[in-house]
Design an enzyme around this catalytic site. Structure first.
Site, PDB file in Angstrom:
ATOM      1  N   GLY A  12       0.814  -1.214   0.000  1.00 19.84           N
ATOM      2  CA  GLY A  12       0.000   0.000   0.000  1.00 19.84           C
ATOM      3  C   GLY A  12       0.848   1.265   0.000  1.00 19.84           C
ATOM      4  CG  ASN A  13      -0.719   5.193  -1.374  1.00 21.76           C
ATOM      5  OD1 ASN A  13      -0.157   4.789  -2.382  1.00 21.76           O
ATOM      6  ND2 ASN A  13      -1.791   5.967  -1.404  1.00 21.76           N
ATOM      7  CB  VAL A  14       0.927   3.850   4.793  1.00 20.82           C
ATOM      8  CG1 VAL A  14       1.691   3.954   6.106  1.00 20.82           C
ATOM      9  CG2 VAL A  14      -0.041   5.027   4.652  1.00 20.82           C
ATOM     10  CB  SER A  40      -0.214  -8.509  -2.450  1.00 20.54           C
ATOM     11  OG  SER A  40      -1.222  -7.584  -2.576  1.00 20.54           O
ATOM     12  NE  ARG A  99      -5.175   6.944  14.116  1.00 18.65           N
ATOM     13  CZ  ARG A  99      -5.627   7.335  12.922  1.00 18.65           C
ATOM     14  NH1 ARG A  99      -6.664   8.138  12.819  1.00 18.65           N
ATOM     15  NH2 ARG A  99      -5.015   6.935  11.830  1.00 18.65           N
ATOM     16  CB  CYS A 130      -2.208  11.968   7.548  1.00 20.37           C
ATOM     17  SG  CYS A 130      -3.865  11.711   6.921  1.00 20.37           S
ATOM     18  CB  SER A 160      -1.610   9.907  -1.296  1.00 22.60           C
ATOM     19  OG  SER A 160      -1.267  11.049  -0.554  1.00 22.60           O
ATOM     20  N   PRO A 180     -13.080  12.744 -23.164  1.00 21.36           N
ATOM     21  CG  PRO A 180     -14.127  14.729 -23.677  1.00 21.36           C
ATOM     22  CD  PRO A 180     -12.980  13.890 -24.066  1.00 21.36           C
ATOM     23  CE  LYS A 215     -10.795   8.875  11.653  1.00 24.18           C
ATOM     24  NZ  LYS A 215     -10.430   8.518  10.264  1.00 24.18           N
ATOM     25  CG  HIS A 243      -2.717  15.724   4.204  1.00 26.16           C
ATOM     26  ND1 HIS A 243      -2.938  15.192   2.959  1.00 26.16           N
ATOM     27  CD2 HIS A 243      -3.284  14.852   5.090  1.00 26.16           C
ATOM     28  CE1 HIS A 243      -3.601  14.039   3.086  1.00 26.16           C
ATOM     29  NE2 HIS A 243      -3.814  13.812   4.363  1.00 26.16           N
TER      30      HIS A 243
HETATM   31  N1  LIG Z   1      -2.453   7.390   3.436  1.00 24.55           N
HETATM   32  C1  LIG Z   1      -2.314   8.157   4.519  1.00 24.55           C
HETATM   33  O1  LIG Z   1      -2.005   9.360   4.442  1.00 24.55           O
HETATM   34  C2  LIG Z   1      -2.517   7.563   5.860  1.00 24.55           C
HETATM   35  C3  LIG Z   1      -2.162   8.304   6.947  1.00 24.55           C
HETATM   36  C4  LIG Z   1      -2.354   7.790   8.221  1.00 24.55           C
HETATM   37  C5  LIG Z   1      -2.882   6.527   8.351  1.00 24.55           C
HETATM   38  N2  LIG Z   1      -3.237   5.817   7.246  1.00 24.55           N
HETATM   39  C6  LIG Z   1      -3.797   4.479   7.455  1.00 24.55           C
HETATM   40  O2  LIG Z   1      -2.875   3.483   7.007  1.00 24.55           O
HETATM   41  C7  LIG Z   1      -3.587   2.346   6.536  1.00 24.55           C
HETATM   42  C8  LIG Z   1      -3.173   2.004   5.121  1.00 24.55           C
HETATM   43  O3  LIG Z   1      -3.426   3.105   4.279  1.00 24.55           O
HETATM   44  P1  LIG Z   1      -2.858   3.185   2.780  1.00 24.55           P
HETATM   45  O4  LIG Z   1      -3.059   4.594   2.385  1.00 24.55           O
HETATM   46  O5  LIG Z   1      -1.498   2.588   2.691  1.00 24.55           O
HETATM   47  O6  LIG Z   1      -3.896   2.229   2.000  1.00 24.55           O
HETATM   48  P2  LIG Z   1      -3.685   1.449   0.609  1.00 24.55           P
HETATM   49  O7  LIG Z   1      -2.726   2.164  -0.265  1.00 24.55           O
HETATM   50  O8  LIG Z   1      -5.062   1.199   0.110  1.00 24.55           O
HETATM   51  O9  LIG Z   1      -3.019   0.044   1.041  1.00 24.55           O
HETATM   52  C9  LIG Z   1      -3.707  -0.881   1.857  1.00 24.55           C
HETATM   53  C10 LIG Z   1      -2.772  -2.001   2.266  1.00 24.55           C
HETATM   54  O10 LIG Z   1      -3.461  -2.848   3.187  1.00 24.55           O
HETATM   55  C11 LIG Z   1      -3.437  -4.185   2.694  1.00 24.55           C
HETATM   56  N3  LIG Z   1      -4.683  -4.871   3.068  1.00 24.55           N
HETATM   57  C12 LIG Z   1      -5.943  -4.467   2.841  1.00 24.55           C
HETATM   58  N4  LIG Z   1      -6.810  -5.390   3.318  1.00 24.55           N
HETATM   59  C13 LIG Z   1      -6.054  -6.377   3.861  1.00 24.55           C
HETATM   60  C14 LIG Z   1      -6.359  -7.617   4.500  1.00 24.55           C
HETATM   61  N5  LIG Z   1      -7.616  -8.039   4.701  1.00 24.55           N
HETATM   62  N6  LIG Z   1      -5.336  -8.389   4.933  1.00 24.55           N
HETATM   63  C15 LIG Z   1      -4.063  -8.004   4.739  1.00 24.55           C
HETATM   64  N7  LIG Z   1      -3.712  -6.846   4.127  1.00 24.55           N
HETATM   65  C16 LIG Z   1      -4.698  -6.035   3.704  1.00 24.55           C
HETATM   66  C17 LIG Z   1      -3.327  -4.025   1.193  1.00 24.55           C
HETATM   67  O11 LIG Z   1      -2.824  -5.227   0.659  1.00 24.55           O
HETATM   68  P3  LIG Z   1      -3.211  -5.696  -0.857  1.00 24.55           P
HETATM   69  O12 LIG Z   1      -2.373  -4.832  -1.774  1.00 24.55           O
HETATM   70  O13 LIG Z   1      -2.828  -7.115  -0.850  1.00 24.55           O
HETATM   71  O14 LIG Z   1      -4.676  -5.431  -1.006  1.00 24.55           O
HETATM   72  C18 LIG Z   1      -2.331  -2.873   1.107  1.00 24.55           C
HETATM   73  O15 LIG Z   1      -1.021  -3.346   1.322  1.00 24.55           O
HETATM   74  C19 LIG Z   1      -5.070   2.706   6.705  1.00 24.55           C
HETATM   75  O16 LIG Z   1      -5.501   2.226   7.960  1.00 24.55           O
HETATM   76  C20 LIG Z   1      -5.067   4.205   6.707  1.00 24.55           C
HETATM   77  O17 LIG Z   1      -6.173   4.753   7.372  1.00 24.55           O
HETATM   78  C21 LIG Z   1      -3.049   6.293   6.003  1.00 24.55           C
END
Ligand SMILES: NC(=O)c1ccc[n+]([C@@H]2O[C@H](COP(=O)([O-])OP(=O)(O)OC[C@H]3O[C@@H](n4cnc5c(N)ncnc54)[C@H](OP(=O)(O)O)[C@@H]3O)[C@@H](O)[C@H]2O)c1
Length: 340
Positions: A12-14, A40, A99, A130, A160, A180, A215, A243
């Protein structure tokens, strides 16, 4: 001997940023394992100059691992974090699930590093939202000097923050404006995000605010000071990463804008870029890939007795998530685990 570390959500992104930051900061790890969902399995992710093959979190044995950095969303966290914690692995979680649990520390190392010492109650430490992380880094040194009474904050949050699907939606909708024939209806967001702004992040609450806004209030109180009153308006904007926040702060004591600027210049985790000329401030594009929380546009608010306005920008995938999580792991290591 170094640490054995798990990164859950590595695709994922994080999660990807967590791997980058562990490598960049040379976190003392003997072993790093990348986990994600079964979808994955075998996906390759970068860790410094190495490549890791992603494993399935289902059935993974966390025993023998010291720290697990989780970024898999609340639902999956609910299932897997208690398993990791019960197997003796300390979870540092990015979701909002834990949290607000009084037995789980919520930590921003520049602000309340001592809270990590409470990790043992549940073997879990929470990482803030974030928007909160960058805000409290900016508020803390000012609060220490002049005691904050009330904060009014409006956010300009990048896509993101809604995960990799959020970034794809902005990209596809932007392309569709020029082509379009291909329509891309909103899925991740409630309205079209390309060339638009949306004053709605997370679900609505009974009082008309959104959960994202709630939050920011609840987390600022838990991390910094329960006496601080904070009201937020959280807005999604068509920016990929970074942000921004327009912040109005009311203090108990008078704080001159020049002194506020000097205090922020000296504070940990902050870069002040504040020239009163065209371009003499930071926009989100410039913060991408950086560790700092950038502060610009520091000025007196003369409409209230003790007021300061400022502009606060940071990379939401870094200070807002992955960097903060790795800093928590470092703080935990230095204060409690003492390995490496
Ligand atoms: N983005 C931000 O700015 C930010 C900031 C603070 C906190 N967060 C938190 O960090 C977390 C991840 O965010 P993200 O932005 O990285 O999301 P994302 O890009 O959608 O990535 C999600 C990740 O979680 C994995 N995942 C989803 N469902 C799963 C499951 N059932 N079992 C195992 N792995 C699973 C996905 O794996 P697959 O690729 O295999 O689906 C992927 O690696 C969230 O809780 C979000 O609220 C994000």
């Amino acid at each position: 001997m170094g640490y054995k570390v798990v990164v859950a959500g590595a695709t994922g992104n994080v999660g990807r940023e967590m791997l980058n930051i562990l490598a960049e900061r040379q976190f003392p790890a003997d072993e790093v394992v990348a986990l994600a969902s079964r979808r994955s399995l075998g996906t390759e992710v970068s860790f410094g100059d190495k490549t890791l093959k992603t494993k399935d979190i289902e059935g993974f044995d966390f025993s023998g691992y010291d720290i697990a950095l989780f970024a898999i969303g609340s639902e999956a966290t609910k299932k897997y974090a208690p398993i990791a914690a019960s197997q003796g692995c300390i979870v540092i979680d990015n979701s909002s699930l834990y949290r607000y649990d009084p037995e789980i520390p919520l930590v921003v190392p520049e602000v309340n590093p001592e809270a990590v010492e409470q990790y043992g109650k549940k073997n879990i430490i929470a990482n803030p939202n974030c928007s909160t992380a960058q805000l409290v880094v900016a508020l803390k040194p000012l609060h220490d000097r002049a005691r904050i009474k009330r904060v009014v904050v409006s956010t300009y949050q990048s896509v993101s923050g809604a995960g990799k699907d959020g970034m794809d939606e902005l990209w596809e909708q932007t392309k569709a404006v020029y082509n379009p024939t291909a329509e891309v209806p909103p899925k991740k967001f409630t309205k079209e995000i390309a060339f638009n702004v949306i004053p709605h992040i997370d679900v609505f609450l009974d009082d008309g605010s959104t959960k994202e806004e709630w939050k920011m209030t609840a987390e600022t109180k838990k991390i910094l000071d329960p006496k601080i009153k904070l009201t937020a308006t959280c807005v999604r904007v068509p920016v990929f990463v970074g942000h921004s926040e327009a912040v109005n702060i009311e203090f108990e004591e008078f704080l001159d804008e020049d002194e506020a600027r000097d205090i922020l210049r000296e504070a940990p985790g902050i870069m002040v870029v504040d020239k009163r000329e065209a371009g003499g401030y930071i926009s989100p594009k410039e913060c991408v890939g950086d560790y700092a929380t950038f502060i610009s546009r520091i000025r007196q608010d003369s409409t209230i007795e003790n007021g300061i306005n400022l502009w606060c920008v940071s990379d939401n995938l870094r200070k807002g998530a992955a960097l903060n999580a790795v800093q928590i792991a470092e703080t935990l290591g230095n204060r409690c685990l003492k390995k490496g």
